[in-house]
Design a protein around this motif. Structure first.
Motif, PDB file in Angstrom:
ATOM      1  N   GLU A   8       0.829  -1.208   0.000  1.00  0.00           N
ATOM      2  CA  GLU A   8       0.000   0.000   0.000  1.00  0.00           C
ATOM      3  C   GLU A   8       0.863   1.258   0.000  1.00  0.00           C
ATOM      4  O   GLU A   8       0.576   2.220  -0.713  1.00  0.00           O
ATOM      5  CB  GLU A   8      -0.920  -0.003   1.215  1.00  0.00           C
ATOM      6  CG  GLU A   8      -1.867   1.181   1.257  1.00  0.00           C
ATOM      7  CD  GLU A   8      -2.783   1.128   2.470  1.00  0.00           C
ATOM      8  OE1 GLU A   8      -3.227   2.210   2.885  1.00  0.00           O
ATOM      9  OE2 GLU A   8      -3.057   0.036   2.981  1.00  0.00           O
ATOM     10  N   THR A  11       2.325   1.697  -3.440  1.00  0.00           N
ATOM     11  CA  THR A  11       1.291   2.155  -4.361  1.00  0.00           C
ATOM     12  C   THR A  11       1.018   3.635  -4.150  1.00  0.00           C
ATOM     13  O   THR A  11       0.874   4.395  -5.111  1.00  0.00           O
ATOM     14  CB  THR A  11      -0.004   1.340  -4.167  1.00  0.00           C
ATOM     15  OG1 THR A  11       0.287  -0.037  -4.428  1.00  0.00           O
ATOM     16  CG2 THR A  11      -1.114   1.807  -5.088  1.00  0.00           C
ATOM     17  N   ASP A  12       0.996   4.057  -2.897  1.00  0.00           N
ATOM     18  CA  ASP A  12       0.778   5.471  -2.579  1.00  0.00           C
ATOM     19  C   ASP A  12       1.910   6.333  -3.142  1.00  0.00           C
ATOM     20  O   ASP A  12       1.670   7.367  -3.756  1.00  0.00           O
ATOM     21  CB  ASP A  12       0.671   5.658  -1.067  1.00  0.00           C
ATOM     22  CG  ASP A  12       0.455   7.104  -0.684  1.00  0.00           C
ATOM     23  OD1 ASP A  12      -0.511   7.718  -1.180  1.00  0.00           O
ATOM     24  OD2 ASP A  12       1.262   7.632   0.112  1.00  0.00           O
ATOM     25  N   ALA A  14       3.949   5.608  -5.621  1.00  0.00           N
ATOM     26  CA  ALA A  14       3.878   5.585  -7.086  1.00  0.00           C
ATOM     27  C   ALA A  14       2.793   6.540  -7.578  1.00  0.00           C
ATOM     28  O   ALA A  14       2.978   7.240  -8.576  1.00  0.00           O
ATOM     29  CB  ALA A  14       3.614   4.169  -7.581  1.00  0.00           C
ATOM     30  N   GLY A  15       1.684   6.606  -6.860  1.00  0.00           N
ATOM     31  CA  GLY A  15       0.619   7.540  -7.226  1.00  0.00           C
ATOM     32  C   GLY A  15       1.069   8.983  -7.109  1.00  0.00           C
ATOM     33  O   GLY A  15       0.745   9.818  -7.966  1.00  0.00           O
ATOM     34  N   ARG A  16       1.843   9.289  -6.071  1.00  0.00           N
ATOM     35  CA  ARG A  16       2.352  10.652  -5.917  1.00  0.00           C
ATOM     36  C   ARG A  16       3.341  11.005  -7.020  1.00  0.00           C
ATOM     37  O   ARG A  16       3.369  12.137  -7.496  1.00  0.00           O
ATOM     38  CB  ARG A  16       2.987  10.832  -4.545  1.00  0.00           C
ATOM     39  CG  ARG A  16       1.925  10.906  -3.450  1.00  0.00           C
ATOM     40  CD  ARG A  16       2.513  11.445  -2.190  1.00  0.00           C
ATOM     41  NE  ARG A  16       2.630  10.340  -1.246  1.00  0.00           N
ATOM     42  CZ  ARG A  16       3.368  10.382  -0.152  1.00  0.00           C
ATOM     43  NH1 ARG A  16       4.100  11.423   0.115  1.00  0.00           N
ATOM     44  NH2 ARG A  16       3.401   9.360   0.667  1.00  0.00           N
ATOM     45  N   ARG A  18       3.224   9.815 -10.067  1.00  0.00           N
ATOM     46  CA  ARG A  18       2.389  10.072 -11.255  1.00  0.00           C
ATOM     47  C   ARG A  18       1.758  11.465 -11.192  1.00  0.00           C
ATOM     48  O   ARG A  18       1.684  12.161 -12.202  1.00  0.00           O
ATOM     49  CB  ARG A  18       1.307   8.997 -11.390  1.00  0.00           C
ATOM     50  CG  ARG A  18       1.816   7.700 -11.977  1.00  0.00           C
ATOM     51  CD  ARG A  18       0.693   6.742 -12.344  1.00  0.00           C
ATOM     52  NE  ARG A  18      -0.115   6.333 -11.208  1.00  0.00           N
ATOM     53  CZ  ARG A  18       0.197   5.335 -10.381  1.00  0.00           C
ATOM     54  NH1 ARG A  18       1.298   4.644 -10.560  1.00  0.00           N
ATOM     55  NH2 ARG A  18      -0.586   5.030  -9.377  1.00  0.00           N
ATOM     56  N   GLU A  19       1.307  11.877 -10.008  1.00  0.00           N
ATOM     57  CA  GLU A  19       0.730  13.220  -9.859  1.00  0.00           C
ATOM     58  C   GLU A  19       1.760  14.298 -10.184  1.00  0.00           C
ATOM     59  O   GLU A  19       1.443  15.297 -10.837  1.00  0.00           O
ATOM     60  CB  GLU A  19       0.213  13.419  -8.435  1.00  0.00           C
ATOM     61  CG  GLU A  19      -1.033  12.636  -8.120  1.00  0.00           C
ATOM     62  CD  GLU A  19      -1.376  12.670  -6.640  1.00  0.00           C
ATOM     63  OE1 GLU A  19      -0.700  13.384  -5.858  1.00  0.00           O
ATOM     64  OE2 GLU A  19      -2.329  11.970  -6.249  1.00  0.00           O
ATOM     65  N   GLN A  22       2.319  14.519 -13.881  1.00  0.00           N
ATOM     66  CA  GLN A  22       1.236  15.260 -14.520  1.00  0.00           C
ATOM     67  C   GLN A  22       1.400  16.758 -14.282  1.00  0.00           C
ATOM     68  O   GLN A  22       1.187  17.560 -15.191  1.00  0.00           O
ATOM     69  CB  GLN A  22      -0.123  14.792 -13.985  1.00  0.00           C
ATOM     70  CG  GLN A  22      -1.297  15.471 -14.665  1.00  0.00           C
ATOM     71  CD  GLN A  22      -1.339  15.221 -16.163  1.00  0.00           C
ATOM     72  OE1 GLN A  22      -1.208  14.096 -16.608  1.00  0.00           O
ATOM     73  NE2 GLN A  22      -1.504  16.272 -16.941  1.00  0.00           N
TER      74      GLN A  22
END
Length: 67
Positions: A8, A11-12, A14-16, A18-19, A22
């Protein structure tokens, strides 16, 4: 040795990342409208944050999954 990261947490992170990627893309699209000094400052901030998050993801991933 520090505790291993959970799936988890990875994953968190990796999401940051990606943000931030962007945000970097959005910034590049707006560069022509921004002043040179402001644009360079913002690019440096985004790069610094992205580098830090990327290093965290790689470091945690290299330690392996939590047990």
């Amino acid at each position: 040795m520090p505790p291993l990261p959970s799936a988890e947490a990875l994953t968190d992170l990796a999401g940051r990342v990606r943000e931030r990627e962007q945000a970097a893309h959005d910034l590049v699209r707006r560069l022509p409208a921004a002043g040179d000094e402001e644009a360079l400052r913002r690019v440096a901030q985004v790069r610094e944050r992205l580098d830090g998050l990327t290093a965290a993801v790689v470091g945690r991933a290299c330690r392996g999954p939590a047990r």
